[in-house]
Design an enzyme around this catalytic site. Structure first.
Site, PDB file in Angstrom:
ATOM      1  N   GLU A 115      37.774  49.184  38.047  1.00 39.64           N
ATOM      2  CA  GLU A 115      38.051  48.897  39.758  1.00 39.64           C
ATOM      3  C   GLU A 115      38.737  47.655  39.858  1.00 39.64           C
ATOM      4  OE1 GLU A 115      34.313  50.423  40.947  1.00 39.64           O
ATOM      5  OE2 GLU A 115      34.873  52.486  40.480  1.00 39.64           O
ATOM      6  N   LYS A 132      27.348  58.914  41.181  1.00 42.29           N
ATOM      7  CA  LYS A 132      27.854  58.146  40.176  1.00 42.29           C
ATOM      8  C   LYS A 132      26.626  57.399  39.349  1.00 42.29           C
ATOM      9  CE  LYS A 132      31.618  54.764  40.134  1.00 42.29           C
ATOM     10  NZ  LYS A 132      32.458  54.200  41.033  1.00 42.29           N
ATOM     11  N   ASP A 149      39.690  57.066  43.213  1.00 41.79           N
ATOM     12  CA  ASP A 149      38.861  56.136  43.150  1.00 41.79           C
ATOM     13  C   ASP A 149      37.425  57.015  43.467  1.00 41.79           C
ATOM     14  OD1 ASP A 149      36.803  54.515  43.810  1.00 41.79           O
ATOM     15  OD2 ASP A 149      37.403  53.325  45.518  1.00 41.79           O
ATOM     16  N   ASP A 178      33.541  42.680  43.846  1.00 42.87           N
ATOM     17  CA  ASP A 178      33.638  44.137  44.174  1.00 42.87           C
ATOM     18  C   ASP A 178      32.251  44.656  44.340  1.00 42.87           C
ATOM     19  OD1 ASP A 178      33.850  46.689  44.402  1.00 42.87           O
ATOM     20  OD2 ASP A 178      35.101  47.033  42.580  1.00 42.87           O
TER      21      ASP A 178
END
Lengths: 173, 621
Positions: free
Chosen positions: B185, B86, B25, B207
């Protein structure tokens, strides 16, 4: 393009009436067998084939599970290629289309959410009705013109239901 | 270098030889790696027992520091310490300027349009920075599992576009990882929950991570995870909560908005501490310089309300896209550290009218799910009937620019992948001999509102009157969600195709240079590394061919075909013992060619077998 018929992929004969639940079951079964994940450690060639197989399976499934797409596909199988856009000679339906659209505009102006819900139910009933009429005439060569007209009506209502969804989105702001 | 195991000729490879694969992850704030060990998927801790690796990278003149120490240095050394990288992945300089004021770095433009961060070690692309994080996780996993990894499943937000996915894959490549699959994800989280609780039915995965928000609606049926719709916002997350608090502090303390990078960082850190405190306390104390203040939970909830509303709106849209009603959602799973905020849980519970599931640690659930899929992809879960299958979708529509600056959709969002779809276009001028293909991603009609993925040209179209040429453009999206596009003029057969190299990706030249740099820094030299890659490829092929021969060799091959394959297998085995990399590579290709037809026959047979034993009209009414 040489690819097998969508119905054959599912081992079915071309037909408009389909049990969508069972179609889904068979889709999952087939997907399990050809999905690239099954070939993660296979040769590049097998991976590429799996990708192609999966893509055509997904295409077939998305065509068959939608009534307007399935109708269009059936007519394309049994007759000449159908142009995507044509001027429709269907005055009654044109009039009805105009009513539907005006109603939708009113709903937007008044931001009437319960009204949208009612509209959706009526739309669904109209769609079911069209599906029934198409189911009994599509494979009768004598009634080809009627089947084409019904298919175009189905497409229109499908587009309308997309517009309803967009309207819901706008009213959600 | 690990020795490859080679079986005796004719002997099948050991069926239960475990192949090491991990799930990673790669998060905005934190990253972690997990693996299936003794049948259980668990995160892997570092030597100090820590599972979570803060996604922070600090460049020193002579080394790179990753993790907690780097994170703590962020205020002291803001220009050389990269946090939340990210958010920059697959983005252009213009996008980054939009995030602008919030980022303390000095950006420079590279050969591509990607923003490079100017550090004490020179300019670094977001891809390189991410690769540093991945390298640490890879080393951690190899140390814990005791061997080299076959590959990794790396998770990405479902809402990541093609450029962001490609950038993630490039980062893995730089870190020396073989990417088995890019996995969304929320889908990973669904796998962790679904397999754990043997769930069936429709579930929603909410999420909310550090920098991205995803919502996915899935149908779970006997080990098959079918994504019905996905949506979200690739620039909405817990970081924004911190920024909201920091903005509030600036206002309260009467500071000028023009803060230096170090001050910005310490404000954000204070904001983050306050946010976390408010999970359990009714109020948090804040201090900045001479200013002191108190932020109540109610005030905080008011600050984040607009962001929360955006996330809920995306949820409603995903439910509509899935073609279901809210009431049909049977379970809601919470993922991501930001779902610890009580108001977030409450709002989600209200909307779906049910208590969301939080049994699995929201920071770990994605890595745990990714590890389960990695294990399956590495071939460790064969033959127990209900194998795991993930059917994912593309999050954003793909299309082309047409006349008038409009976007024509070729593949609409939420289409199941892999997918291949063609659309025909024509010329608009008499005698036109070339056509510009501009590939776009997004939902808006105007191309200026969509993301430009790539441009390429189809040349050599024979001159015809306007509208006479027929150009078929084929889009193909693979199981990683990555796109390739081909264009072909049907009358003349003129062709052009590209693996979409995103407009905001690294150029091939940049990747080559970075790979070279990483080879030079690595302890083993380039030649040894290349040889090892060739041996791994060859070994992979040998195993695949042998397994295939064992299963279907007798059924699908005649004697001559079988002898031809055996001969090439034998030869590849002999070469594998030596260290002539080029010969191994060539022989690998030869064996691939000679098994081509066999591979195609096997796949057909698989499909037929799946259909076998059913009557033709079984599913007709």
């Amino acid at each position: 393009m040489g690819s097998p018929c969508h119905f054959a992929l599912f081992d079915l004969k071309p037909s408009f009436r389909l049990d969508l639940e069972q179609l889904a079951v068979r889709y999952r079964e087939l997907a399990r067998n050809v999905h690239p994940d099954r070939f993660a450690d296979a040769s590049d060639r097998e991976q590429r084939l799996a990708l192609e197989h999966s893509a055509s399976l997904n295409e077939a499934y998305s065509t068959l599970k939608s009534a307007p797409k399935r109708a269009r596909y059936l007519l394309a199988l049994s007759g000449p290629e159908l142009p995507l856009e044509v001027t429709v000679q269907d005055p009654d339906f044109l009039l009805q289309q105009m009513h539907w659209r005006e109603e939708l505009e009113d709903l937007q102006d008044s931001a009437d959410l319960p009204g949208v819900a009612t509209f959706k139910r009526r739309l669904k009933i109209a769609q079911d009705e069209l599906n029934e009429r198409f189911a009994v005439c599509w494979d009768d060569a004598q009634r080809r013109a009627e089947a084409e007209r019904l298919m175009r009506r189905m497409q229109f209502l499908d587009k309308l239901s997309h517009e309803v969804r967009q309207l819901e989105e706008r009213l959600d702001d | 270098m690990a020795l490859l195991q080679i079986a005796e000729p004719g002997q099948s490879p050991q069926p239960h030889q475990r192949r090491l694969a991990v799930g990673i992850d790669l998060g905005t704030t934190n990253s972690l790696v997990a693996a299936v060990r003794s049948g259980l998927s668990e995160p892997i801790a570092d030597a100090a027992g820590q599972v979570i690796l803060p996604s922070a990278v600090r460049y020193h003149a002579d080394r790179v520091e990753v993790g907690e120490a780097a994170r703590l240095a962020a205020s002291a050394d803001p220009l050389n310490t990269v946090l939340s990288v990210k958010r920059l992945m697959g983005r252009g300089l213009a996008d980054v300027k939009q995030l602008g004021e919030q980022l303390p770095y000095r950006f420079v433009e590279g050969e591509s349009h990607m923003p490079f961060i100017d550090t004490v070690q020179g300019p670094k692309s977001p891809v390189e920075v991410s690769a540093e994080i991945l390298k640490v996780l890879r080393q951690r996993a190899e140390a814990a599992l005791g061997g080299e990894l076959v590959g990794a499943v790396i998770t990405v937000p479902a809402y990541f576009d093609d450029s962001q996915r490609q950038a993630t894959k490039d980062a893995a490549r730089l870190a020396g990882l073989n990417v088995l699959r890019l996995l969304n994800e929320p889908t990973a989280a669904a796998v962790a929950y679904g397999l754990d609780q043997h769930a069936e039915g429709v579930v929603a995965i909410y999420d909310l991570g550090g920098g991205t928000f995803d919502i996915s609606i899935l149908r779970l049926t006997g080990g098959v995870f079918e994504v019905l719709a996905t949506g979200g916002d690739s620039a909405l997350g817990g970081d924004d909560f911190d920024h909201a608090i920091a903005g509030w502090m600036v206002e309260q303390a009467g500071l000028s908005a023009d803060l230096d990078p170090g001050e910005q960082r310490s404000l954000l850190q204070a904001a983050c501490v306050a946010k976390e405190a408010l999970t359990t306390c009714a109020a948090a104390q804040l201090r900045h310089g001479a200013w002191q203040g108190q932020l109540s939970r109610e005030q905080f909830e008011a600050l984040i309300e607009p962001m929360l509303a955006r996330s809920l709106k995306a949820c409603r849209r995903a439910v509509r896209d899935a073609g279901i009603e809210l009431e049909e959602v049977e379970a809601v799973v919470m993922v991501g550290g930001s779902t610890r905020v009580p108001r977030v849980r409450q709002a989600v519970a209200e909307m779906f009218a049910r208590e969301p599931l939080t049994d699995i640690d929201p920071d770990q659930v994605v890595a745990i799910g990714a590890a389960i899929q990695a294990d399956a992809l590495a071939g460790n879960q064969r033959g127990d009937g209900e194998e795991l299958l993930l059917l994912d979708v593309i999050p954003l529509s793909l299309g082309l620019e047409t006349m008038g600056g409009l976007m024509e959709k070729v593949i609409p969002r939420n289409t199941t992948i892999p997918v291949a779809r063609a659309q025909d276009f024509t010329t608009y001028k008499d005698g036109q001999t070339a056509m510009m293909i501009h590939v776009l991603q997004g939902e808006r009609e105007l191309i200026s509102d969509c993301r430009s993925l790539a441009r390429f040209e189809l040349r050599g179209i024979p001159p015809m009157v306007a509208g006479a040429a027929k150009i078929r453009v084929t889009f193909q999206v693979d199981a990683d969600g990555l796109l390739s596009v081909a264009a072909r003029e049907l009358a003349s057969g003129v062709e052009a195709s590209i693996q979409v190299k995103p407009s905001y990706g690294l150029t091939d030249g940049e990747i080559a240079r970075m790979l070279q740099d990483s080879f030079q820094n690595a302890s083993d030299d380039k030649v040894a590394r290349v040889l090892r890659e060739q041996q791994v490829d060859a070994q992979r092929l040998l195993e695949a061919v042998e397994a295939a021969l064992l299963a279907d060799g007798e059924r699908l091959l005649d004697v001559d075909e079988r002898l031809a394959i055996d001969a090439q297998v034998q030869q590849l085995r002999e070469l594998m013992a030596g260290n002539d990399g080029l010969a191994i590579e060539q022989q690998t290709k030869r064996l691939t060619r000679v098994t081509d037809a066999f591979a195609a026959r096997r796949l057909d047979a698989t499909v037929k077998a799946a259909l076998a034993g059913r009557s033709l009209n079984e599913i007709e009414e």
